[in-house]
Write a protein that holds these residues in place. Structure first.
Motif, PDB file in Angstrom:
ATOM      1  N   ILE A  46       0.887  -1.293  -0.223  1.00 61.39           N
ATOM      2  CA  ILE A  46       0.043  -0.085  -0.048  1.00 61.39           C
ATOM      3  C   ILE A  46       0.903   1.245   0.057  1.00 61.39           C
ATOM      4  N   VAL A  47       0.759   2.075  -1.112  1.00 57.47           N
ATOM      5  CA  VAL A  47       1.495   3.133  -1.005  1.00 57.47           C
ATOM      6  C   VAL A  47       0.641   4.424  -1.574  1.00 57.47           C
ATOM      7  N   VAL A  48       1.160   5.517  -1.251  1.00 56.19           N
ATOM      8  CA  VAL A  48       0.438   6.906  -1.800  1.00 56.19           C
ATOM      9  C   VAL A  48       0.633   7.194  -3.198  1.00 56.19           C
ATOM     10  N   PHE A  77      -1.739 -17.901  -4.163  1.00 55.08           N
ATOM     11  CA  PHE A  77      -0.593 -18.592  -3.866  1.00 55.08           C
ATOM     12  C   PHE A  77       0.466 -18.752  -4.921  1.00 55.08           C
ATOM     13  N   GLY A  78       1.457 -17.866  -4.984  1.00 53.54           N
ATOM     14  CA  GLY A  78       2.498 -17.911  -6.055  1.00 53.54           C
ATOM     15  C   GLY A  78       2.916 -16.466  -6.218  1.00 53.54           C
ATOM     16  N   PRO A  79       3.948 -16.237  -7.203  1.00 50.58           N
ATOM     17  CA  PRO A  79       4.582 -14.882  -7.198  1.00 50.58           C
ATOM     18  C   PRO A  79       3.839 -13.945  -7.672  1.00 50.58           C
ATOM     19  N   LEU A  80       2.682 -13.548  -7.382  1.00 54.74           N
ATOM     20  CA  LEU A  80       2.008 -12.549  -7.649  1.00 54.74           C
ATOM     21  C   LEU A  80       1.796 -11.244  -6.512  1.00 54.74           C
ATOM     22  N   GLY A  81       2.235 -10.061  -7.058  1.00 54.28           N
ATOM     23  CA  GLY A  81       2.142  -8.793  -6.188  1.00 54.28           C
ATOM     24  C   GLY A  81       1.201  -7.762  -6.515  1.00 54.28           C
ATOM     25  N   LEU A  82       0.546  -7.171  -5.895  1.00 49.92           N
ATOM     26  CA  LEU A  82      -0.518  -6.111  -6.031  1.00 49.92           C
ATOM     27  C   LEU A  82      -0.268  -4.854  -5.299  1.00 49.92           C
ATOM     28  N   VAL A  83      -0.096  -3.712  -6.118  1.00 51.89           N
ATOM     29  CA  VAL A  83       0.118  -2.484  -5.424  1.00 51.89           C
ATOM     30  C   VAL A  83      -1.189  -1.719  -5.072  1.00 51.89           C
ATOM     31  N   VAL A  84      -1.631  -1.447  -4.084  1.00 53.50           N
ATOM     32  CA  VAL A  84      -2.818  -0.478  -3.994  1.00 53.50           C
ATOM     33  C   VAL A  84      -2.323   0.820  -3.721  1.00 53.50           C
ATOM     34  N   LEU A  85      -3.164   1.662  -4.738  1.00 50.07           N
ATOM     35  CA  LEU A  85      -2.452   3.105  -4.516  1.00 50.07           C
ATOM     36  C   LEU A  85      -3.664   3.979  -3.820  1.00 50.07           C
TER      37      LEU A  85
END
Length: 506
Positions: free
Chosen positions: A304-306, A391-399
């Motif tokens: 989680i980033v701005v 389950f695995g190499p997934l990343g999610l950026v929440v803006l």
């Protein structure tokens, strides 16, 4: 050498039906399919063994645990070879996991020798107290009885046959019946051989440990519903764990189900940290996401980033690092297919933006490719399907729009194993406002680190509110794990000689 059978109270037993292992490389092997009858035989033997094993001295149990560790150490090369064939994990990773597994066993041996877990308490009699006298009261923790343990897919040693659940249960004085995971049956069998040799060396009742291989869903059902099983330790999927949890609750006599089920382990990158270290945090996050092909239960799946230029720098650094990672082999075909399906579903969501592998590939067959996506916080908050673990190499950026929206995200989270704060000194005030919310959401809170390393120690908590685990007051890692398999008993007016362990005897 693998024999393809079940270990039931000291005897290796086959069966009419078999299943074939599905190794990442090497030849498949034949293993007997578990049955409810085998479960019944194992649990009956465990109950019979509890009469003696539950009364053993802490010194004798510690010696047994140390002997198991010694026997596993003597088989480390064999374990690493077959484990790598079955799971696709590198041999060096499995050698290190052997060390963690034997370290856990030795840690519990030391822990029970010290005796602090017994939590001895004594209220001495006050015969002259008015208006009523007080009796002599002693409290001590006692083992609960036979424990069922389910081997985990992602840690074929540290969370499997002789992993933390088994080690803590045996340390407490509880016999164990393990349901082996069908993804690594040969590895399970060799570790079971080590336990059985250690048992024979110390003359312990054969019913203290049994391994029933998988291959059939009714084995798990029979195990958790057996009336002599006192508790269950489980690490696995949310769906599978919840089904077993419900079965435990529906029994005529419900029992505790200590399940670790699912966690996305969000990482909050606070503004000063994002300004000072956007690129390095992004690179480090990418490394944590892909450790073990993203198959660690502590993988920090959400950041989680701005939103803004610094968030763009963070995403670009993570994407560059992830694009440099070749497709990797996952633990089983089923896990790979579930990852590919889950990643494709996230990628197809109209609100997400993809930042890696622009050809759209998420892997094929038994392999996985890293995937990095981003989504506006407003859309993430409105779409619960994006909150679930892949389950695995997934990343999610929440803006997030701003720090206030970060707080809203924190409040909306389900239970987690871990929550991470990336912060600088200028972020301390904001971190202080977040922590009361984070404490209600996770069992471990980190600062300026990544959660994919779990220390095995007295202070570790590997658990959290549901659905991270089914019992928020428990941990499956560290010495506190023994509390799952003991319960307090109060003895009124009984002499010390009749209360085992109370006077401090080892």
């Amino acid at each position: 050498m693998s024999v393809g059978k079940h270990l039931i109270a000291g005897s290796w037993i086959g069966g009419e039906r078999t299943f074939r292992s599905d190794p990442a490389h090497g030849e498949p092997r034949e293993f007997s399919v578990g049955t409810p009858d085998l479960v019944d035989a194992a649990v009956e033997a465990a109950e019979a063994a509890f009469a003696s094993y539950g009364k053993t001295s802490r010194a004798d149990r510690a010696a047994f645990l140390n002997e198991i560790a010694k026997e596993i150490d003597s088989r480390v090369d064999e374990i690493a070879k077959i484990g790598s064939q079955e799971t696709g994990l590198p041999e060096q990773r499995l050698i290190a996991e052997c060390g963690r597994t034997t370290g856990q066993l030795r840690l519990f041996a030391d822990h029970i020798t010290a005796g602090d877990y017994l939590d001895r308490r004594h209220d001495a009699a006050l015969p002259d107290r008015a208006p009523l006298p007080r009796p002599d009261l002693k409290l001590i923790q006692r083992p609960i009885g036979p424990v069922a343990v389910f081997g985990a897919s992602n840690f074929p040693l540290a969370f499997s046959v002789a992993g933390g659940d088994t080690a803590s249960a045996l340390a407490a004085g509880c016999p164990v019946v393990v349901k082996g995971h069908s993804g690594h049956p040969g590895t399970s069998e060799i570790v079971a051989q080590a336990i059985d040799v250690a048992r024979k060396t110390h003359g312990i009742d054969a019913g203290v440990f049994s391994l029933v291989q998988g291959g059939s869903r009714d084995v798990g059902t029979a195990l958790v519903q057996h009336p002599l099983i006192a508790a269950v330790g489980f690490t696995g999927s949310l769906a599978g764990g919840r089904a077993l949890f419900d079965l435990c609750a529906q029994r005529p006599t419900p029992i505790p189900f200590f399940g670790e089920l699912g966690s996305v382990n969000p990482m909050f990158v606070l503004p000063a940290a994002l300004s000072a270290r956007a690129a390095s945090i992004g690179e480090g996050w990418a490394g944590s996401l892909t450790m073990g092909v993203g198959q660690f239960c502590t993988k920090p799946g959400i950041a989680i980033v701005v939103a803004g230029p610094e968030a763009d720098t963070f995403i670009a650094a993570a994407a560059t690092a992830l694009d440099g990672i070749a497709p990797q082999t996952m633990l089983t075909d089923g896990i790979a297919q579930a990852y590919q399906s889950g990643a494709a579903k996230f990628d197809s969501d109209a609100t997400t933006t993809r930042h890696t592998g622009h050809d759209g590939s998420v892997g094929d067959g038994r392999t996985a490719r890293p995937v990095l996506l981003s989504v506006p916080a407003k859309d993430w908050l409105e779409n619960a399907s994006l909150h679930h673990e892949v389950f695995g190499p997934l990343g999610l950026v929440v803006l997030a729009d701003d720090v206030r929206q970060m707080h809203k995200i924190a409040a909306s989270l389900d239970g987690q194993l871990t929550l991470t704060l990336q912060m600088e000194n200028d972020d301390r005030e904001e971190a202080g406002r977040l922590i009361p919310t984070l404490e209600r959401k996770a069992g471990r809170i980190l600062a300026n680190a990544f959660p994919t390393g779990v220390e095995v120690s007295d202070t570790m908590v590997h658990g959290g509110p549901y659905p991270a685990s089914t019992n928020f007051g428990a941990t499956s890692v560290g010495t506190l794990a023994i509390r799952r398999f003991v319960r307090p008993v109060c003895y009124q007016n009984l002499p010390d000689s009749l209360v085992d362990d109370f006077a401090g005897n080892p």
